[in-house]
Design an enzyme around this catalytic site. Structure first.
Site, PDB file in Angstrom:
ATOM      1  N   SER A 192       2.206 -47.347   9.368  1.00 48.38           N
ATOM      2  CA  SER A 192       2.269 -48.045   8.089  1.00 48.38           C
ATOM      3  C   SER A 192       2.571 -47.101   6.928  1.00 48.38           C
ATOM      4  O   SER A 192       2.891 -47.567   5.831  1.00 48.38           O
ATOM      5  CB  SER A 192       0.944 -48.783   7.825  1.00 48.38           C
ATOM      6  OG  SER A 192      -0.121 -47.858   7.660  1.00 48.38           O
ATOM      7  N   LYS A 240      -5.827 -52.452   1.630  1.00 47.53           N
ATOM      8  CA  LYS A 240      -5.096 -51.350   1.022  1.00 47.53           C
ATOM      9  C   LYS A 240      -4.893 -51.587  -0.474  1.00 47.53           C
ATOM     10  O   LYS A 240      -5.087 -50.677  -1.294  1.00 47.53           O
ATOM     11  CB  LYS A 240      -3.758 -51.177   1.731  1.00 47.53           C
ATOM     12  CG  LYS A 240      -3.908 -50.716   3.179  1.00 47.53           C
ATOM     13  CD  LYS A 240      -2.575 -50.651   3.905  1.00 47.53           C
ATOM     14  CE  LYS A 240      -2.763 -50.152   5.333  1.00 47.53           C
ATOM     15  NZ  LYS A 240      -1.487 -50.092   6.080  1.00 47.53           N
TER      16      LYS A 240
END
Length: 815
Positions: free
Chosen positions: A654, A697
């Protein structure tokens, strides 16, 4: 290009549930659902099919995520199905009179096992009391004495006739305990040896002939007496049997009549009667009789007439449903217990104990996969029972030769059961691939989903399911605002705006805790504020690691920039999963470049602090650079990527988008904005690909920015494909609404370049060059310059590497 092009509106950041659209005021207005779980149509369909097939090979493996309500649904559904089925037979173990080491197993109609045991206990009581009494009665004594008198009279008559004949012939008959003897006699006394020697030969020969004749007749008399003794013993035994039958015969006959429809029982009762008559001498002794010796006298044994009710279904309604939470070998398959006697361990058929498989026989056995696999022998034995279609009780130590003591070998019991194993999908795959027998006996897979679409029908079932849980747990009613917050919480756990989690235990736990806070606030119903309080409190109990990490950032221990611009540095985003809590935090990623041939190197990989997926992401970066910038020149690049201040394992791809941006920034010598964090993997074509944990996040970077002060320029860049996964906290959504924070969604890495550099990324022109004064143009020029520099260095190296002139002076040392 304006950043607003990719900025998301506040309404795109969270799916808000309208409480008024639910159609009720409180859960009191709903009909509580009887189903334990909702939205598991696939699993329910497979379960219905698997349980309907009565075949030992069509057992069911229920696969699904934890806390999805698998066990509750299985137990409830199986119990409902079992209630409509007939109860299976009882099983008893009885003494095997032909082979005592192999007790017999008898199947009886439900409840008859206990009845037969009571009947046999009554028979044993009769044997213990009435048999000794009748053999001590006057009638028995008279009849036996008559037999004895007749035998003695006949024997005495025969002996008297032999004695008279011997006397007549001049002999004396001597009767003693050792037997009969005939001696020559004279005047009623035995002749001495001298008298026998004094006889002439003729008299001696006559005496010998008479003696021979008398001995022949004596032997005949002895033969007749022995025959009479056998007849007497037979008559005595017949008398004893007649007397015993007088006591127990009518009871046996009543039992035979009572169980005439059960051939196995009548056969057993016939064997019992024969054994009683065979061992009548042992039964004559009265239990507890005094012994003249210091040790106790042996008492008559009645164990062989007892009944061991092995499986009792007298109170079972429908087919049995058994869930064994500790499936050890004895707990699952039964055992032969032992007891201490005079310092030794002994056993008999009354000590045979049933296991869960016996109790579930004729019904359903439910097991947890991990509990079963922890006991390897249990799993192997279960497959063996399913294969042989019978349950055999064996001593585990004896199977492996650990003991040599002989023990019982109970007769196996026919098996007809449906086994349901509950476990993780990964366990199912492991067993299916590596265990060749698994797919033979577990042909039905009931797969539980971990999420469901947020359709009106599923929302209604969700609300009714919550109402059913409230009724079962006796909780306060839920207000529509509370239900709306629960639905939003289910969406947060699912990580999707249009889906709800099916790991409903998490949601129901929050409901139960909200019930406490509602009572604490003296509410009559559970409001949305109570649910929100429960969620916040649960997070507070678990987020100490997150708080400590934020302290490190605030104190400057972890270097994170939230303002300014830096070349070759960016804020990537990571998720920390700690089991009961997960959170996101920014991580500084840096890149450096140099002339070389190594290509892109990840320091975390070289130090063995990254996983395979992260390594793959780094290799994709090299593929991106080659496809974009190495079509007309080779790459002469040595680049290093690093997660700064990372001391644990880095895994996942990611951050590959962030790593690519730092690399391009270092090559173009263009600074990146530090007030923007980015997440998302990248393809070799530069496409921004979706990742997991997007909500954690964004919220993680928001908290860092909030602690330092929101200035209206900070935000997070995410892949466009992750927009549907956004279920951000209301605080973050409000900050975006007020313009204090931003979320951008991109589809290509060029869009992120423009956002973080403020410069156009640039497109390739028809001649192969890039648009001037763009980031890609700068990168291309840098790589071309490095290639030319490397070419010059190589050319210079070749020239310097030639043969030197013999007249060339040696280099001089400096002063």
């Amino acid at each position: 290009m304006a950043p607003n092009r990719w900025e998301l509106k506040p309404e795109s950041l969270r799916a808000v549930c309208d409480a008024d659209s639910l159609g009720f005021e409180t859960t009191m207005d709903l009909t509580p659902s009887k189903e334990k779980v909702v939205g598991q149509e696939r699993a329910k369909h497979a379960l219905e099919f698997g349980l309907a097939i009565k075949d030992l090979e069509y057992n069911v493996f229920v696969a699904g995520p934890p806390r999805a309500g698998k066990t509750e649904m299985i137990k409830a559904y199986v119990a409902e199905l079992a209630a409509s089925e007939p109860a299976p037979p009882d099983y008893i173990y009885v003494y095997n009179f032909q082979d005592p080491e192999k007790p017999k197993a008898l199947g009886l109609p439900p409840g008859q096992g206990r009845v037969l045991k009571a009947d046999m206990d009554e028979l044993i009581s009769t044997l213990k009391v009435q048999v000794p009494e009748v053999f001590e009665s006057e009638d028995y004594t008279q009849r036996r004495e008559a037999l004895v008198h007749r035998f003695a009279q006949e024997r005495n008559t025969m002996l008297q006739e032999l004695d008279e004949k011997a006397t007549k012939e001049g002999f004396i008959l001597n009767i003693s305990q050792t037997g009969l003897m005939i001696f020559p006699g004279k005047e009623g006394k035995p002749m001495s040896e001298d008298e026998l020697k004094a006889l002439n030969d003729e008299d001696r020969e006559a005496l010998r002939q008479k003696s021979t004749a008398l001995h022949t007749e004596m032997n005949e008399v002895i033969r007749k007496i022995r025959k009479m003794e056998k007849e007497f013993q037979e008559m005595e035994r017949k008398l004893d049997q007649d007397v015993a039958l007088y006591v127990v015969g009518h009871l046996i006959q009543e039992l035979l009549e009572k169980y005439k429809d059960l051939p196995t029982v009548t056969e057993y009762l016939g064997e019992v009667q024969n054994d009683i008559l065979k061992n009548i001498e042992d039964l004559k002794r009265r239990p507890g009789a005094q012994s003249p010796f210091p040790f106790p006298a042996p008492e008559p044994s009645f164990v062989q007439y007892q009944v061991n009710v092995f499986v009792d279904h007298s109170e079972t309604k429908g087919a049995p449903v058994v869930m064994e939470i500790n499936p050890t070998y004895p707990n699952l398959f039964g055992a032969v217990e032992r007891r201490a006697q005079f310092g030794a361990l002994v056993t008999d058929f009354t000590l045979i104990r049933a296991g869960a498989l016996h109790r579930a026989n004729g019904g359903y056995l439910i097991l947890e996969a991990m509990d079963l696999l922890r006991w390897f022998f249990s799993y192997e034995a279960l497959k063996r029972c399913l294969k042989d279609q019978q349950i055999k009780i064996e001593d585990l130590a004896e199977q492996f030769g650990l003991i040599s003591t002989r023990t019982l070998q109970p007769q196996p019991i026919p098996l007809q059961v449906k086994v349901v194993i509950i476990g993780d999908p990964y366990i199912y795959q492991i067993l299916y691939i590596y265990d060749e027998d698994f797919h033979k006996f577990f042909k039905i897979k009931a797969h539980f989903d971990w999420e469901m679409k947020k359709t009106p029908d599923h929302i209604q079932k969700f609300c009714e399911g919550v109402a059913g849980y409230i009724a079962a747990e006796k909780l306060m009613p839920v207000h529509k605002t509370g239900m709306a917050r629960l639905l939003e919480y289910a969406g947060e756990l699912a990580g999707h705006k249009e889906k709800l989690t099916l790991q409903l235990k998490e949601v129901l736990d929050a409901l139960k805790e909200a019930n406490y806070w509602a009572k604490n606030n003296t509410h009559e119903v559970i409001f949305g504020s109570d649910v929100e309080k429960a969620i916040q409190e649960k997070t507070y109990r678990s987020d100490l690691p997150e708080e400590k990490m934020q302290e490190f950032i605030d104190e400057g221990m972890l270097f994170i920039e939230t303002s300014g611009q830096v070349v070759g540095q960016i804020n990537g985003l990571s998720v920390y999963a700690l089991g009961d809590h997960a959170f996101g935090r920014p991580s500084r990623i840096t890149a450096t470049i140099a002339l070389g041939k190594e290509g892109v190197v990840a320091i975390d990989r070289e130090s063995q602090l990254s996983g395979n997926i992260h390594t793959k992401g780094v290799m994709i970066l090299a593929g991106y650079l080659k496809s974009r910038f190495a079509q007309d020149k080779p790459l002469t690049l040595s680049a290093s990527l690093c997660f700064e201040q990372s001391y644990g394992m880095v895994e996942g791809d990611s951050a590959s988008g962030a790593e690519l941006l730092t690399l391009l920034s270092a090559l173009a010598d263009v600074p990146l904005a530090q007030n923007i964090a980015i997440t998302g993997s990248v393809s070799q074509r530069g496409e921004s690909q979706p990742i997991g944990g997007v909500n954690y996040k964004i919220e993680g970077f928001y908290k860092v920015c909030k602690a330092r002060g929101l200035d209206g320029t900070q935000g997070v860049v995410i892949p466009k494909a992750n927009v549907q996964d956004l279920m951000l906290k209301k605080e973050v959504v409000d900050a975006v609404q007020d313009g204090k924070f931003h979320v951008w969604a991109i589809g290509h890495i060029d869009e992120a370049l423009e956002l973080l550099t403020g410069l156009p990324a640039g497109k390739r022109l028809p001649d192969g060059a890039w648009e001037p004064d763009t980031v890609n143009d700068k990168v291309d020029k840098k790589l071309r310059h490095m290639m030319e520099l490397a070419k010059e260095l190589m050319k210079g190296g070749e020239e310097g590497g030639g043969k030197s002139s013999p007249a060339a002076p040696a280099p001089a040392c400096g002063r």
